[in-house]
Design an enzyme around this catalytic site. Structure first.
Site, PDB file in Angstrom:
ATOM      1  N   THR A 122       0.861  -1.194   0.000  1.00  0.00           N
ATOM      2  CA  THR A 122       0.000   0.000   0.000  1.00  0.00           C
ATOM      3  C   THR A 122       0.886   1.229   0.000  1.00  0.00           C
ATOM      4  O   THR A 122       1.623   1.468   0.960  1.00  0.00           O
ATOM      5  CB  THR A 122      -0.895  -0.014   1.245  1.00  0.00           C
ATOM      6  OG1 THR A 122      -1.726  -1.163   1.147  1.00  0.00           O
ATOM      7  CG2 THR A 122      -1.755   1.228   1.325  1.00  0.00           C
ATOM      8  N   GLU A 151      -3.871  -4.209  -3.151  1.00  0.00           N
ATOM      9  CA  GLU A 151      -4.497  -5.402  -2.604  1.00  0.00           C
ATOM     10  C   GLU A 151      -5.658  -5.018  -1.703  1.00  0.00           C
ATOM     11  O   GLU A 151      -5.575  -4.037  -0.987  1.00  0.00           O
ATOM     12  CB  GLU A 151      -3.410  -6.140  -1.783  1.00  0.00           C
ATOM     13  CG  GLU A 151      -3.699  -7.557  -1.610  1.00  0.00           C
ATOM     14  CD  GLU A 151      -4.262  -8.141  -2.885  1.00  0.00           C
ATOM     15  OE1 GLU A 151      -5.464  -8.421  -2.879  1.00  0.00           O
ATOM     16  OE2 GLU A 151      -3.524  -8.268  -3.886  1.00  0.00           O
ATOM     17  N   LEU A 153      -7.198  -7.392   0.434  1.00  0.00           N
ATOM     18  CA  LEU A 153      -7.426  -8.585   1.267  1.00  0.00           C
ATOM     19  C   LEU A 153      -7.852  -8.220   2.675  1.00  0.00           C
ATOM     20  O   LEU A 153      -7.325  -7.284   3.261  1.00  0.00           O
ATOM     21  CB  LEU A 153      -6.113  -9.370   1.400  1.00  0.00           C
ATOM     22  CG  LEU A 153      -5.433  -9.783   0.120  1.00  0.00           C
ATOM     23  CD1 LEU A 153      -4.114 -10.464   0.449  1.00  0.00           C
ATOM     24  CD2 LEU A 153      -6.342 -10.708  -0.645  1.00  0.00           C
ATOM     25  N   PHE A 252     -20.292  -3.638   6.162  1.00  0.00           N
ATOM     26  CA  PHE A 252     -19.532  -2.682   6.983  1.00  0.00           C
ATOM     27  C   PHE A 252     -20.438  -1.701   7.717  1.00  0.00           C
ATOM     28  O   PHE A 252     -20.128  -0.524   7.862  1.00  0.00           O
ATOM     29  CB  PHE A 252     -18.466  -1.955   6.140  1.00  0.00           C
ATOM     30  CG  PHE A 252     -17.215  -2.774   6.088  1.00  0.00           C
ATOM     31  CD1 PHE A 252     -17.214  -3.988   5.429  1.00  0.00           C
ATOM     32  CD2 PHE A 252     -16.070  -2.377   6.743  1.00  0.00           C
ATOM     33  CE1 PHE A 252     -16.090  -4.806   5.422  1.00  0.00           C
ATOM     34  CE2 PHE A 252     -14.937  -3.179   6.748  1.00  0.00           C
ATOM     35  CZ  PHE A 252     -14.953  -4.391   6.085  1.00  0.00           C
ATOM     36  N   GLY A 260      -9.899  -1.441  13.988  1.00  0.00           N
ATOM     37  CA  GLY A 260      -8.461  -1.549  14.242  1.00  0.00           C
ATOM     38  C   GLY A 260      -7.822  -2.265  13.066  1.00  0.00           C
ATOM     39  O   GLY A 260      -8.335  -2.208  11.955  1.00  0.00           O
ATOM     40  N   CYS A 263      -4.574  -2.012   8.554  1.00  0.00           N
ATOM     41  CA  CYS A 263      -4.809  -1.150   7.378  1.00  0.00           C
ATOM     42  C   CYS A 263      -5.562   0.131   7.679  1.00  0.00           C
ATOM     43  O   CYS A 263      -5.069   1.218   7.391  1.00  0.00           O
ATOM     44  CB  CYS A 263      -5.565  -1.929   6.306  1.00  0.00           C
ATOM     45  SG  CYS A 263      -4.579  -3.210   5.568  1.00  0.00           S
ATOM     46  N   LYS A 324      -9.962  -8.363  15.219  1.00  0.00           N
ATOM     47  CA  LYS A 324     -11.156  -9.029  14.691  1.00  0.00           C
ATOM     48  C   LYS A 324     -10.919 -10.538  14.780  1.00  0.00           C
ATOM     49  O   LYS A 324      -9.795 -10.958  15.097  1.00  0.00           O
ATOM     50  CB  LYS A 324     -11.428  -8.586  13.256  1.00  0.00           C
ATOM     51  CG  LYS A 324     -10.383  -9.035  12.258  1.00  0.00           C
ATOM     52  CD  LYS A 324     -10.848  -8.651  10.883  1.00  0.00           C
ATOM     53  CE  LYS A 324     -10.159  -9.477   9.831  1.00  0.00           C
ATOM     54  NZ  LYS A 324     -10.680  -9.210   8.509  1.00  0.00           N
TER      55      LYS A 324
HETATM   56  C1  UDX Z   1      -9.223  -4.167   5.667  1.00  0.00           C
HETATM   57  C2  UDX Z   1      -9.986  -4.083   4.335  1.00  0.00           C
HETATM   58  O1  UDX Z   1     -11.278  -4.708   4.477  1.00  0.00           O
HETATM   59  C3  UDX Z   1      -9.198  -4.717   3.218  1.00  0.00           C
HETATM   60  O2  UDX Z   1      -9.874  -4.545   1.991  1.00  0.00           O
HETATM   61  C4  UDX Z   1      -7.816  -4.042   3.163  1.00  0.00           C
HETATM   62  O3  UDX Z   1      -7.021  -4.646   2.164  1.00  0.00           O
HETATM   63  C5  UDX Z   1      -7.117  -4.148   4.511  1.00  0.00           C
HETATM   64  O4  UDX Z   1      -7.940  -3.585   5.525  1.00  0.00           O
HETATM   65  P1  UDX Z   1      -8.806  -6.014   7.555  1.00  0.00           P
HETATM   66  O5  UDX Z   1      -8.103  -4.922   8.288  1.00  0.00           O
HETATM   67  O6  UDX Z   1      -8.182  -7.347   7.458  1.00  0.00           O
HETATM   68  O7  UDX Z   1      -9.114  -5.544   6.040  1.00  0.00           O
HETATM   69  O8  UDX Z   1     -10.206  -6.247   8.261  1.00  0.00           O
HETATM   70  P2  UDX Z   1     -11.735  -5.820   8.078  1.00  0.00           P
HETATM   71  O9  UDX Z   1     -12.560  -7.049   8.069  1.00  0.00           O
HETATM   72  O10 UDX Z   1     -11.943  -4.885   6.979  1.00  0.00           O
HETATM   73  O11 UDX Z   1     -11.983  -5.086   9.490  1.00  0.00           O
HETATM   74  C6  UDX Z   1     -11.265  -3.920   9.881  1.00  0.00           C
HETATM   75  C7  UDX Z   1     -11.749  -3.401  11.202  1.00  0.00           C
HETATM   76  O12 UDX Z   1     -13.065  -2.861  11.075  1.00  0.00           O
HETATM   77  C8  UDX Z   1     -11.850  -4.459  12.304  1.00  0.00           C
HETATM   78  O13 UDX Z   1     -11.401  -3.904  13.511  1.00  0.00           O
HETATM   79  C9  UDX Z   1     -13.340  -4.777  12.364  1.00  0.00           C
HETATM   80  O14 UDX Z   1     -13.754  -5.255  13.625  1.00  0.00           O
HETATM   81  C10 UDX Z   1     -13.936  -3.422  12.047  1.00  0.00           C
HETATM   82  N1  UDX Z   1     -15.290  -3.503  11.478  1.00  0.00           N
HETATM   83  C11 UDX Z   1     -15.487  -4.026  10.224  1.00  0.00           C
HETATM   84  C12 UDX Z   1     -16.375  -3.003  12.193  1.00  0.00           C
HETATM   85  O15 UDX Z   1     -16.236  -2.525  13.319  1.00  0.00           O
HETATM   86  N2  UDX Z   1     -17.618  -3.062  11.620  1.00  0.00           N
HETATM   87  C13 UDX Z   1     -17.857  -3.580  10.382  1.00  0.00           C
HETATM   88  O16 UDX Z   1     -19.014  -3.580   9.942  1.00  0.00           O
HETATM   89  C14 UDX Z   1     -16.746  -4.089   9.671  1.00  0.00           C
END
Ligand code: UDX
Length: 451
Positions: A122, A151, A153, A252, A260, A263, A324
């Site tokens: 990134t 990416e 992911l 989301f 957290g 990313c 998560k």
């Molecule tokens: C994220 C992006 O989704 C991904 O596309 C990017 O490449 C990297 O960052 P990630 O950090 O692995 O991925 O997790 P993600 O499932 O997106 O959750 C991020 C944070 O948001 C977590 O702390 C999660 O608990 C929180 N979250 C997510 C919420 O509080 N509510 C939601 O509805 C979704």
């Protein structure tokens, strides 16, 4: 095709395993000899469901190998993917590009003529141009194409996200690079995955804008959840109702203790720094970052309020520490703010996480780590569900209630339903819904009153 991946961190290893699953021959290069030795011994040092099987299958099929020898690793490569870290630079929040630029300098002379160098890390807008400038300085006259291929992911479902993405974004500046990238992603194309070709700067902005937008969505629903609590509405119903509008979308919109991970926090900050430099206002992203920082502290205040205004000398049982579920990653996890705040207020914290313990032990001093959910709640004044691991979705509630000193269940992920929890005999506090259980025993959440 012959591909090389530089960096075997999260994005690098997942990309390598999936590209080899497509049928490409992939070499992974990393300067960390221990890590390469682990991969060569069949160990996967990263927790990601399905990754170990994918690596083993492709190593056996001679499509995936690991080395510390950069010259050997890139000598026949048609494309080299740079997937090294871009952490937040200490002090200013800019993305630290030193690993990316060092990798480019190291491999410039070693790659074959006509090779494509792909930024998968990134990186802020303008990085592809900077990489081109480094190449022009180190190997003037050599034809090397620079591509930006961000990416998207998610940890915990990275393999699925790679193999079945909503889209692939590729920023290119030449027709031959475009052809190489189209060939690499052909297996996805056959499955009708859209591949969006843009220029490099646009691809670079897409990555940050996507993460910032998702962060905004989460911060937004968290504030709507606070509103729901004060006016007596149910945020789950609100999220469902707005999410049915396809312009908004239903993903989301789960309220919680704040986002957290590796990313969102880092990328929103880096985007703000880029905007500052470009003299562009990103007020909504700034508000999101501020709201999310506050929210984590607010969760601790909420626990203290639910405990009658004080946690001094009380034991609080914490379920879930990682940012998560389905990951062992603790980076910017809400637990890293909530737990120290509770400790500052005099609480003793006992915690359980299915995978996060090794990392958490290094980051959270004075916490008693235990090996299951029931040990965490024993004799505690309250249980706080911080991460929605599947094993917390079907707890033996009678057992939990029996073990707790007070039947106070604070569910910061809305895993349970208020009516069920009241029936099970708990004072139940969740996010964006009215507290359930005997009302006199439940203080209103602090969010309602806090400035
Ligand atoms: C994220 C992006 O989704 C991904 O596309 C990017 O490449 C990297 O960052 P990630 O950090 O692995 O991925 O997790 P993600 O499932 O997106 O959750 C991020 C944070 O948001 C977590 O702390 C999660 O608990 C929180 N979250 C997510 C919420 O509080 N509510 C939601 O509805 C979704």
């Amino acid at each position: 095709m012959r591909l090389t991946i530089i960096g075997t961190g999260y994005v690098g290893i997942v990309s390598a395993a999936c590209f080899s699953e497509f049928g490409h021959v992939v070499t992974c290069v990393d300067i960390d000899a221990n890590r390469i030795a682990e991969y060569n011994a069949g160990h996967v040092p990263i927790f990601e469901p399905g990754l170990g099987d994918l690596i083993n299958r492709n190593v056996k099929g001679d499509r995936l190998s690991f080395t510390t020898d950069l010259a050997e690793g890139v000598k026949d490569a048609e494309a080299v993917f740079i997937a090294v870290g871009t952490p937040s630079r200490r002090g200013d929040g800019h993305a630290d590009l030193s690993y990316v630029f060092a990798a480019v300098r190291d491999l410039a002379k070693l790659v074959p003529e006509g090779c494509v160098i792909v930024n998968k890390s990134t990186v802020p807008v303008g990085t592809a141009s900077e990489v081109e400038a480094i190449l022009a300085e180190v190997v003037p006259g050599k034809t090397v194409h620079v591509v930006s291929n961000p990416e998207f992911l998610r940890e915990g479902s990275a393999i699925e996200d790679f193999l079945r993405p909503d889209r692939v974004v590729v920023g290119v500046s030449s027709e031959s690079a475009r052809k190489v990238m189209a060939e690499i992603y052909r297996p996805l194309f056959l499955r009708e995955t859209p591949i969006l070709f843009t220029d490099c700067r646009t691809a670079e902005v897409i990555k940050y804008a996507a993460n910032a937008f998702l962060s905004v969505k989460i911060a937004f629903i968290n504030e709507i959840a606070d509103l729901c609590e004060t006016v007596g509405a149910d945020v789950k119903g609100v999220a469902k109702g707005i999410g049915m509008d396809r312009r908004i979308g239903n993903k989301f919109l789960n309220p919680g203790p704040g986002y957290g991970g590796s990313c969102f926090p880092k990328d929103t900050l880096a985007l703000l720094r880029t905007a500052e430099q470009a003299n562009a206002k990103l007020r909504i992203v700034q508000a999101t970052v501020d709201a999310n920082d506050d929210r984590k502290k607010e969760m601790a205040r909420r626990v203290i309020a639910a405990c009658g205004g004080s946690v001094e000398g009380k034991t609080i049982g914490i379920l879930g520490l990682t940012f998560k579920p389905n990951t062992d990653d603790m980076r910017d996890a809400p637990s890293l703010v909530v737990i120290p705040e509770l400790q500052k207020a005099g609480a003793k914290v006992r915690a359980y996480d299915p995978e996060g313990r090794p990392a958490a032990e290094k980051m959270l001093p004075d916490v008693e780590f235990v090996s299951n959910a029931y040990q965490a709640v024993e004799d505690a004044a309250a249980v706080v569900l911080l991460t929605e691991w599947n094993e917390f979705r079907a707890l033996n509630l009678d057992r939990v209630r029996g073990l707790l000193r007070n039947p106070l269940f604070i569910d910061l992920r809305n895993v349970y339903e208020p009516e069920d929890m009241a029936r099970a005999g708990f004072h139940y506090i969740s996010i964006g819904r009215s507290p359930a259980g005997p009302k006199e025993a439940v203080a209103r959440p602090a969010a309602v009153t806090a400035a």
